[in-house]
Design a protein around this motif. Structure first.
Motif, PDB file in Angstrom:
ATOM      1  N   PHE A  75       0.845  -1.246  -0.006  1.00  0.00           N
ATOM      2  CA  PHE A  75      -0.027   0.065   0.080  1.00  0.00           C
ATOM      3  C   PHE A  75       0.851   1.516  -0.064  1.00  0.00           C
ATOM      4  N   TYR A  76       0.616   2.219  -0.910  1.00  0.00           N
ATOM      5  CA  TYR A  76       1.538   3.379  -0.901  1.00  0.00           C
ATOM      6  C   TYR A  76       0.906   4.534  -0.068  1.00  0.00           C
ATOM      7  N   SER A  77       1.911   5.175   0.552  1.00  0.00           N
ATOM      8  CA  SER A  77       1.658   6.396   1.531  1.00  0.00           C
ATOM      9  C   SER A  77       2.426   7.294   1.146  1.00  0.00           C
ATOM     10  N   GLY A  78       2.241   8.546   0.957  1.00  0.00           N
ATOM     11  CA  GLY A  78       3.465   9.509   1.023  1.00  0.00           C
ATOM     12  C   GLY A  78       3.663  10.228   2.404  1.00  0.00           C
ATOM     13  N   THR A  79       4.794  11.029   2.509  1.00  0.00           N
ATOM     14  CA  THR A  79       4.746  11.471   3.962  1.00  0.00           C
ATOM     15  C   THR A  79       4.263  12.827   4.267  1.00  0.00           C
ATOM     16  N   ALA A 198      21.484   9.494   6.219  1.00  0.00           N
ATOM     17  CA  ALA A 198      20.443  10.363   6.494  1.00  0.00           C
ATOM     18  C   ALA A 198      20.576  11.585   7.093  1.00  0.00           C
ATOM     19  N   THR A 199      19.866  12.687   6.979  1.00  0.00           N
ATOM     20  CA  THR A 199      19.811  13.869   7.754  1.00  0.00           C
ATOM     21  C   THR A 199      18.483  13.664   8.799  1.00  0.00           C
ATOM     22  N   LEU A 214      14.408  11.298  13.825  1.00  0.00           N
ATOM     23  CA  LEU A 214      13.292  11.325  12.868  1.00  0.00           C
ATOM     24  C   LEU A 214      13.796  11.799  11.636  1.00  0.00           C
ATOM     25  N   THR A 215      13.503  10.973  10.508  1.00  0.00           N
ATOM     26  CA  THR A 215      13.773  11.780   9.191  1.00  0.00           C
ATOM     27  C   THR A 215      12.758  12.599   8.818  1.00  0.00           C
ATOM     28  N   ILE A 216      13.441  13.686   8.290  1.00  0.00           N
ATOM     29  CA  ILE A 216      12.449  14.877   7.914  1.00  0.00           C
ATOM     30  C   ILE A 216      12.140  14.932   6.456  1.00  0.00           C
ATOM     31  N   SER A 217      13.048  14.813   5.729  1.00  0.00           N
ATOM     32  CA  SER A 217      12.793  14.786   4.354  1.00  0.00           C
ATOM     33  C   SER A 217      13.194  13.381   3.727  1.00  0.00           C
ATOM     34  N   PRO A 218      12.018  12.618   2.935  1.00  0.00           N
ATOM     35  CA  PRO A 218      12.643  11.326   2.304  1.00  0.00           C
ATOM     36  C   PRO A 218      13.714  11.494   1.471  1.00  0.00           C
ATOM     37  N   MET A 233      18.237   6.884  -3.210  1.00  0.00           N
ATOM     38  CA  MET A 233      17.189   7.534  -2.583  1.00  0.00           C
ATOM     39  C   MET A 233      16.343   6.864  -2.051  1.00  0.00           C
ATOM     40  N   HIS A 234      15.547   7.219  -0.749  1.00  0.00           N
ATOM     41  CA  HIS A 234      14.409   6.587  -0.393  1.00  0.00           C
ATOM     42  C   HIS A 234      13.228   6.807  -1.235  1.00  0.00           C
ATOM     43  N   ALA A 235      13.166   8.057  -1.396  1.00  0.00           N
ATOM     44  CA  ALA A 235      11.681   8.375  -2.299  1.00  0.00           C
ATOM     45  C   ALA A 235      11.666   7.949  -3.649  1.00  0.00           C
ATOM     46  N   GLN A 236      11.394   6.978  -4.029  1.00  0.00           N
ATOM     47  CA  GLN A 236      11.133   6.210  -5.465  1.00  0.00           C
ATOM     48  C   GLN A 236      10.000   5.811  -5.744  1.00  0.00           C
ATOM     49  N   PRO A 237       8.765   6.318  -5.768  1.00  0.00           N
ATOM     50  CA  PRO A 237       7.436   5.878  -5.818  1.00  0.00           C
ATOM     51  C   PRO A 237       7.330   5.473  -7.413  1.00  0.00           C
ATOM     52  N   THR A 238       6.743   4.414  -7.899  1.00  0.00           N
ATOM     53  CA  THR A 238       6.548   4.167  -9.093  1.00  0.00           C
ATOM     54  C   THR A 238       5.195   5.052  -9.612  1.00  0.00           C
TER      55      THR A 238
END
Length: 277
Positions: A75-79, A198-199, A214-218, A233-238
């Motif tokens: 299930f996809y979810s954005g931050t 990570a930052t 905590l991660t602030i920016s994916p 990079m973490h943020a790689q949605p299809t």
């Protein structure tokens, strides 16, 4: 240069709630290894011994984590709320928003549920500190991110609260007890033995009763899967995930070049041991 994002949802706020409310935490622990005191005829440093024990423990923990995720429906979810703020596209600018920039090896991956929302808690052995407390090198810290394995009962309750599913839509008792894999920002959870760059922002979690990062920016969270060469990079949605409903999307005409600049900064930092100017 800064870019802004559109947002539906609020997982950063949910991450913040994780420091306030109770949780359910899945825990898989392996005993630390006993390591030799010499390496190639030379005496091992204290850090070398701890790193070797960490890597051994991570390899013992890895198969169980991967097996627990096999076959789960994604299930996809954005931050969400993270996208309400400008996203720095230079590492030195991102570093000004956080108190820690580091690299480490994942020893253990746990899943926590806060307010019916999926989170992942990584036990991370710190191998390099680029900004922040240099004494963290050689220590273990907890890193909290959005997403992970969650029971359908919690996911269903969350969607009802947000009016994302009709009130008359029901799941069977068996379906409610099944698990779903929440792919926050389109990335599966990292496994023990993987590395993270990570930052991070340090806070105290009342729920976990310890300090967490905590991660602030994916976009500034990178994984290197065990056995591979490069941090990704973490943020790689299809494309399908970006059109599936609730998500945040980067708004810029040159997203590929923006991500390219972020990747280049992280690669330079890993190679040189310092944050690029």
């Amino acid at each position: 240069m800064e870019i802004r994002k559109q947002v539906i949802g609020g997982a950063l706020l949910l991450l913040s709630s994780a420091v306030l409310v109770g949780c359910g935490l899945e825990n898989r622990t392996a005993k630390a290894a006993t390591v030799p005191t010499t390496k190639s005829g030379q005496h091992w440093s204290r850090f070398d011994r701890k790193l070797a024990a960490t890597q051994h423990t991570a390899q013992k923990n890895r198969p169980a984590l991967l097996a627990s995720l096999k076959g789960l429906k994604p299930f996809y979810s954005g931050t969400g709320a993270a996208y309400l703020t400008p996203l720095p596209t230079k590492l030195k600018d991102e570093a000004q928003r956080v108190n820690t920039v580091l690299r480490g090896t994942i020893v253990q991956t746990d899943f926590a549920t806060f307010d019916h929302t999926a989170h992942t808690v990584y036990t991370l052995f710190v191998t390099a500190v680029y900004q922040g407390d240099s004494a963290l090198r050689g220590q273990e810290i907890s890193v909290l991110t959005a997403g992970g394995k969650i029971k359908n009962a919690d996911l269903y309750a969350q969607h009802q609260q947000k009016s994302l599913i009709p009130p008359d839509q029901k799941l069977t008792a068996a379906e409610l007890q099944e698990n779903t894999l929440v792919r926050a920002d389109g990335f599966d959870p990292a496994a023990p033995g993987d590395e993270i760059v990570a930052t991070l922002a340090k806070v105290h979690s009342n729920a976990l009763n310890r300090a967490v990062y905590l991660t602030i920016s994916p976009e500034w969270l990178f994984y290197r899967t065990a056995g591979t060469q490069n941090f990704v990079m973490h943020a790689q949605p299809t494309a399908a995930e970006l059109t599936a409903g609730q998500h945040g999307t980067v708004v810029t005409p040159d997203m590929d070049s923006v991500k390219g600049r972020i990747v280049a900064d992280v690669q330079e930092m890993v190679a040189t041991g310092r944050i690029p100017e």
